[in-house]
Design a protein around this motif. Structure first.
Motif, mmCIF file in Angstrom:
data_model
loop_
_atom_site.group_PDB
_atom_site.id
_atom_site.type_symbol
_atom_site.label_atom_id
_atom_site.label_comp_id
_atom_site.label_asym_id
_atom_site.label_seq_id
_atom_site.Cartn_x
_atom_site.Cartn_y
_atom_site.Cartn_z
ATOM 1 N N HIS A 1 76.202 178.319 35.080
ATOM 2 C CA HIS A 1 76.561 179.088 36.282
ATOM 3 C C HIS A 1 77.284 178.204 37.295
ATOM 4 O O HIS A 1 78.179 178.685 38.013
ATOM 5 C CB HIS A 1 75.292 179.693 36.904
ATOM 6 C CG HIS A 1 74.672 180.756 36.065
ATOM 7 N ND1 HIS A 1 75.189 182.041 35.972
ATOM 8 C CD2 HIS A 1 73.580 180.735 35.243
ATOM 9 C CE1 HIS A 1 74.454 182.758 35.152
ATOM 10 N NE2 HIS A 1 73.452 181.996 34.692
ATOM 11 N N ARG B 1 80.320 178.981 28.280
ATOM 12 C CA ARG B 1 79.603 178.666 27.053
ATOM 13 C C ARG B 1 80.554 178.635 25.862
ATOM 14 O O ARG B 1 80.459 177.763 24.989
ATOM 15 C CB ARG B 1 78.481 179.688 26.810
ATOM 16 C CG ARG B 1 77.553 179.324 25.655
ATOM 17 C CD ARG B 1 76.735 180.510 25.220
ATOM 18 N NE ARG B 1 77.578 181.561 24.676
ATOM 19 C CZ ARG B 1 78.100 181.538 23.451
ATOM 20 N NH1 ARG B 1 77.886 180.505 22.653
ATOM 21 N NH2 ARG B 1 78.856 182.530 23.036
ATOM 22 N N GLN B 2 81.499 179.588 25.806
ATOM 23 C CA GLN B 2 82.475 179.626 24.722
ATOM 24 C C GLN B 2 83.381 178.397 24.748
ATOM 25 O O GLN B 2 83.676 177.794 23.709
ATOM 26 C CB GLN B 2 83.314 180.896 24.820
ATOM 27 C CG GLN B 2 82.518 182.172 24.553
ATOM 28 C CD GLN B 2 83.352 183.420 24.787
ATOM 29 O OE1 GLN B 2 84.507 183.341 25.231
ATOM 30 N NE2 GLN B 2 82.775 184.579 24.490
ATOM 31 N N ALA C 1 80.741 178.007 36.015
ATOM 32 C CA ALA C 1 81.389 179.321 36.134
ATOM 33 C C ALA C 1 81.909 179.530 37.548
ATOM 34 O O ALA C 1 83.034 180.020 37.764
ATOM 35 C CB ALA C 1 80.398 180.421 35.751
ATOM 36 N N ALA C 2 81.090 179.131 38.532
ATOM 37 C CA ALA C 2 81.518 179.264 39.927
ATOM 38 C C ALA C 2 82.672 178.317 40.231
ATOM 39 O O ALA C 2 83.592 178.641 41.003
ATOM 40 C CB ALA C 2 80.335 178.974 40.858
ATOM 41 N N VAL D 1 85.163 181.810 36.426
ATOM 42 C CA VAL D 1 85.009 182.590 35.194
ATOM 43 C C VAL D 1 83.523 182.907 35.012
ATOM 44 O O VAL D 1 82.664 182.454 35.778
ATOM 45 C CB VAL D 1 85.547 181.814 33.965
ATOM 46 C CG1 VAL D 1 87.045 181.579 34.085
ATOM 47 C CG2 VAL D 1 84.814 180.485 33.797
ATOM 48 N N SER D 2 83.225 183.688 33.976
ATOM 49 C CA SER D 2 81.825 184.036 33.712
ATOM 50 C C SER D 2 81.100 182.869 33.019
ATOM 51 O O SER D 2 81.736 181.989 32.408
ATOM 52 C CB SER D 2 81.743 185.282 32.832
ATOM 53 O OG SER D 2 82.288 185.017 31.547
ATOM 54 N N ALA D 3 79.777 182.898 33.095
ATOM 55 C CA ALA D 3 78.975 181.866 32.427
ATOM 56 C C ALA D 3 79.161 181.939 30.909
ATOM 57 O O ALA D 3 79.154 180.915 30.217
ATOM 58 C CB ALA D 3 77.497 182.033 32.789
ATOM 59 N N GLU D 4 79.343 183.141 30.376
ATOM 60 C CA GLU D 4 79.564 183.301 28.935
ATOM 61 C C GLU D 4 80.875 182.637 28.529
ATOM 62 O O GLU D 4 80.962 182.022 27.452
ATOM 63 C CB GLU D 4 79.584 184.780 28.571
ATOM 64 C CG GLU D 4 79.930 185.088 27.131
ATOM 65 C CD GLU D 4 78.967 184.466 26.133
ATOM 66 O OE1 GLU D 4 79.347 184.300 24.959
ATOM 67 O OE2 GLU D 4 77.818 184.143 26.513
ATOM 68 N N ARG D 5 81.901 182.737 29.395
ATOM 69 C CA ARG D 5 83.178 182.113 29.078
ATOM 70 C C ARG D 5 83.036 180.588 29.066
ATOM 71 O O ARG D 5 83.600 179.909 28.207
ATOM 72 C CB ARG D 5 84.236 182.533 30.107
ATOM 73 C CG ARG D 5 85.608 181.899 29.904
ATOM 74 C CD ARG D 5 86.147 182.161 28.519
ATOM 75 N NE ARG D 5 87.443 181.514 28.295
ATOM 76 C CZ ARG D 5 87.969 181.288 27.100
ATOM 77 N NH1 ARG D 5 87.290 181.626 26.001
ATOM 78 N NH2 ARG D 5 89.156 180.732 26.991
#
Length: 293
Positions: free
Chosen positions: A261, A275-276, A264-265, A269-273
């Motif tokens: 997170h 992770r990818q 991501a901030a 982008v999102s936290a899932e992005r």
């Protein structure tokens, strides 16, 4: 004499209070009267049928001299005779608890197995730091090999075969037990001594360490240097964002380690992005580091 009178009489002979020495104990037990067959069976039945503790005590006290007689046969193992006698007494008490007077044998014949069993266990536990007899065949050899040896020298092939045949064990087991009995215990770690003249080198002082081979050390250092160089080169092949994600997630200290997170901030982008991106970067790094040089 009836058991109602006999049991209290033996209770008065109980070995209470300090005896001072083993000799005093042996002198005391030698004065305990031996039971007749009739008295022994009467006391045993009272203990079996009615749980009469005085009767059990009388049976034990009257056979303590027999325990001493058996214990003397184990004097050659270098263990305290008092402790051997004590272990034999434990075996005697177990025998009294299990004795059935209706079998038709005297308690002394029944108890010998229990007395020897307890003494054997004590000897095996305390004779050496390292156990020398764990299987049934090894125990049989431990307590009989010295008796069967004709002299102090090593057994000849013919003597080995004779001992193996008599005890019902293999020749290899005879040779192995003879080797164990001839060895001596040695502490792995060196003991603190008052002077260097008394120094005795323990195995820990001269056995090589598993990683003491200089060739292995050089090979290990070269491998680590190669892996470090490969990692730096592989990191340079990543884009700036992926490189920052890997560093923030895997190379930072525990206190500075970033969460999904947080990143991501940072990148919007999102936290899932995140992770990818992290998974793809690690996969690429692994492939680059496994490539042949």
């Amino acid at each position: 004499m009836t058991s109602q009178v006999l049991a209290p009489r033996y209770s008065e002979l109980a070995l209470t209070g300090p005896l001072g020495s083993l000799d005093a104990y042996l002198d005391r037990v030698s004065k305990v009267p031996v039971l007749s067959r009739e008295d022994e069976q009467d006391l045993a039945r009272r203990f079996r049928d009615h749980g009469d503790v005085d009767s059990a005590r009388a049976l034990v006290l009257s056979h303590l001299r027999f325990v001493v007689h058996i214990a003397r046969g184990y004097a050659g193992y270098g263990l305290p005779m008092g402790d051997i006698v004590q272990e034999g007494n434990l075996g005697l008490m177990k025998a009294v608890k299990r004795f059935d007077p209706d079998i038709g044998v005297r308690l002394v014949s029944f108890a010998v197995h229990w007395i020897r069993a307890e003494i054997h266990e004590y000897v095996l536990r305390n004779w050496r730091l390292v156990k020398v007899a764990t299987t049934k065949a090894q125990r049989k050899l431990f307590f009989n090999l010295r008796r069967l040896k004709k002299n102090l020298s090593w057994l000849s092939p013919d003597e080995t075969r004779a001992v193996a045949a008599e005890l019902g064990v293999s020749e290899h087991e005879v040779v192995e037990m003879e080797r164990r009995l001839s060895a001596r215990d040695l502490s792995f770690d060196p003991m603190a001594l008052d002077s260097e003249e008394d120094e005795v080198h323990a195995p820990a002082a001269y056995l090589p360490a598993p990683d003491a081979d200089p060739a292995d050390q050089v090979e290990s250092e070269e491998w680590e240097d190669d892996q470090h160089a490969r990692l730096i080169s592989a990191m340079q092949s990543l884009d700036e964002r992926s490189r920052d994600i890997v560093k923030s997630r895997w190379m930072a200290g525990e206190a500075e380690k970033a969460t999904l997170h947080d990143l991501a901030a940072k990148y919007g982008v999102s936290a899932e992005r995140v992770r990818q991106l992290e998974a793809n970067a690690i996969k690429k790094l692994r492939g680059l580091m496994l490539e042949p040089a």
